[in-house]
Design a protein around this motif. Structure first.
Motif: not given
Length: 54
Positions: A1-21
């Motif tokens: 099932m596609y959800r819009k949040i998956m795009d956000f989570l993928l961008e979060w994963k790719k970020s070098q300076h990500r913080k805890p989710l």
């Protein structure tokens, strides 16, 4: 099932300076499902912590 949040989570994963989710939102909208599905798809291991009310 596609959800819009998956795009956000993928961008979060790719970020070098990500913080805890931390996901917050209304009940029964798919927060847990989305995070578990994201973990299964993009990580080798997924741990689930279930908080019990006292």
């Amino acid at each position: 099932m596609y959800r819009k949040i998956m795009d956000f989570l993928l961008e979060w994963k790719k970020s070098q300076h990500r913080k805890p989710l931390i996901l917050q939102g209304a009940r029964q909208v798919g927060k847990t499902y989305s995070v578990l599905e994201f973990g299964r798809k993009y990580y080798d291991n997924v741990a689930r912590y279930k908080k019990f009310a006292v």
